[in-house]
Design a protein around this motif. Structure first.
Motif, mmCIF file in Angstrom:
data_model
loop_
_atom_site.group_PDB
_atom_site.id
_atom_site.type_symbol
_atom_site.label_atom_id
_atom_site.label_comp_id
_atom_site.label_asym_id
_atom_site.label_seq_id
_atom_site.Cartn_x
_atom_site.Cartn_y
_atom_site.Cartn_z
ATOM 1 N N VAL A 212 0.874 -1.178 0.000
ATOM 2 C CA VAL A 212 0.000 0.000 0.000
ATOM 3 C C VAL A 212 0.908 1.224 0.000
ATOM 4 C CG1 VAL A 212 -1.811 1.253 1.227
ATOM 5 C CG2 VAL A 212 -1.774 -1.255 1.272
ATOM 6 N N TYR A 213 0.594 2.183 -0.883
ATOM 7 C CA TYR A 213 1.433 3.357 -1.077
ATOM 8 C C TYR A 213 0.698 4.623 -0.638
ATOM 9 C CZ TYR A 213 4.396 0.408 -4.053
ATOM 10 O OH TYR A 213 5.218 -0.572 -4.530
ATOM 11 N N PHE A 214 1.497 5.640 -0.346
ATOM 12 C CA PHE A 214 0.952 6.947 0.049
ATOM 13 C C PHE A 214 1.502 8.013 -0.890
ATOM 14 C CE2 PHE A 214 1.579 10.793 2.849
ATOM 15 C CZ PHE A 214 0.238 11.182 2.843
ATOM 16 N N LEU A 215 0.601 8.865 -1.390
ATOM 17 C CA LEU A 215 0.991 10.042 -2.172
ATOM 18 C C LEU A 215 0.659 11.274 -1.348
ATOM 19 C CD1 LEU A 215 1.990 11.337 -4.848
ATOM 20 C CD2 LEU A 215 -0.415 11.384 -5.571
ATOM 21 N N LEU A 232 5.449 8.339 -4.849
ATOM 22 C CA LEU A 232 4.759 7.398 -3.975
ATOM 23 C C LEU A 232 5.739 6.741 -3.013
ATOM 24 C CD1 LEU A 232 2.455 5.631 -6.589
ATOM 25 C CD2 LEU A 232 1.816 7.433 -5.000
ATOM 26 N N ARG A 233 5.316 6.531 -1.798
ATOM 27 C CA ARG A 233 6.145 5.829 -0.818
ATOM 28 C C ARG A 233 5.337 4.708 -0.192
ATOM 29 N NH1 ARG A 233 6.742 9.163 4.781
ATOM 30 N NH2 ARG A 233 7.380 7.062 5.381
ATOM 31 N N PRO A 234 5.905 3.488 -0.073
ATOM 32 C CA PRO A 234 5.172 2.388 0.560
ATOM 33 C C PRO A 234 5.000 2.634 2.054
ATOM 34 C CG PRO A 234 7.410 1.714 0.049
ATOM 35 C CD PRO A 234 7.243 3.083 -0.543
ATOM 36 N N VAL A 235 3.800 2.340 2.554
ATOM 37 C CA VAL A 235 3.538 2.493 3.990
ATOM 38 C C VAL A 235 3.182 1.162 4.646
ATOM 39 C CG1 VAL A 235 2.838 4.903 3.814
ATOM 40 C CG2 VAL A 235 1.118 3.123 3.559
ATOM 41 N N ALA A 236 2.924 0.123 3.845
ATOM 42 C CA ALA A 236 2.620 -1.199 4.391
ATOM 43 C C ALA A 236 2.841 -2.227 3.301
ATOM 44 C CB ALA A 236 1.177 -1.261 4.908
ATOM 45 N N GLY A 237 3.188 -3.441 3.709
ATOM 46 C CA GLY A 237 3.450 -4.493 2.747
ATOM 47 C C GLY A 237 2.216 -5.140 2.175
#
Length: 252
Positions: A212-215, A232-237
């Motif tokens: 799951v990614y965060f923008l 985008l940066r991943p916040v959870a696998g």
């Protein structure tokens, strides 16, 4: 043999060396009561495991040690503090805070026909990991504001994890793509929530990618041609990991 230290901190996926033994923590259960399985690995002899309640004691060779404290910022992150017990010692009360389970209310479940209808409306298949989570939950509404520690967004009751709600477009997954994705990103991405502070997304172009990614909101500016995927940066696998990392803001 006496330990080299009187106190040790044991992080998840790590061990602490006391002298006569190494200690590890197999799991933590926030209960109540708070419990942990502590593994004692002596330099000679067989390993032993101890199911210990917070404040309780366990043996390390000829010594007695206490499960003294716990800091647990998320379901999969913890630091257990253990302390050697002296004769007549009065234990200090714990000061850390266990993680509190995310307080989410799923909207229900979806059957295969509903999932296929959503995919037809989107014009693309749902990522397998997210599809399974959606099947079991149909989105979810937080009971209170939640965040992931260290990430600048707030998931609120009025800004839930999207589900299949065509009668209510603000919480509908299909409608969300037109409003929140298409102005900023390609169909290689699927917006699953519009929390305060940005977007939460999963990849549709790489089905094997369950993250799951965060923008961040500050990157949602400028023309649509901007390469926002690089922001985008991943916040959870995975979706379950995201739920495991969500923390009620009234708990911090």
């Amino acid at each position: 043999m006496r330990s080299f230290t009187d106190v040790a901190a044991i992080a998840n996926n790590a061990t602490a060396i006391l002298g006569p033994a190494r200690l590890g923590v197999r799991w933590v259960d926030i209960g109540p009561p708070v419990r942990a399985e502590i593994i004692v690995m002596p330099s000679s002899g067989e390993d032993s495991s101890h199911d210990v309640t917070l404040g309780g004691t366990f043996p390390v060779g000829e010594e007695t040690w206490r499960f003294a404290d716990l800091v647990m910022p998320s379901l999969d992150e913890w630091e257990v503090t253990v302390r050697r017990v002296d004769h007549g010692e009065v234990p200090e009360p714990p000061t850390g805070r266990p993680w509190e389970r995310a307080r989410l209310s799923p909207y229900g479940q979806l059957d295969e026909a509903q999932l296929q209808a959503v995919e037809a409306a989107l014009g693309q298949p749902l990522p397998p990991d997210y599809r399974d989570w959606l099947r079991r939950n149909n989105g979810a509404q937080p009971e209170v504001d939640h965040h992931v520690p260290g990430v600048t967004f707030t998931l609120m009751p009025e800004r839930p994890l999207f589900g299949v709600h065509p009668q209510h477009p603000p919480t509908d997954l299909v409608a969300a793509q037109r409003v929140h994705r298409d102005p900023w990103l390609s169909p290689d991405w699927l917006v699953i929530a519009r929390p305060s502070g940005g977007l939460l997304l999963v990849s549709t172009a790489q089905p094997q990618d369950s993250r799951v990614y965060f923008l961040p909101e500050q990157d949602m500016v400028g023309p649509a041609s901007v390469n926002r995927a690089s922001k985008l940066r991943p916040v959870a696998g995975s979706m379950p990991e995201l739920v495991g990392r969500l923390t009620p803001l009234d708990h911090v």
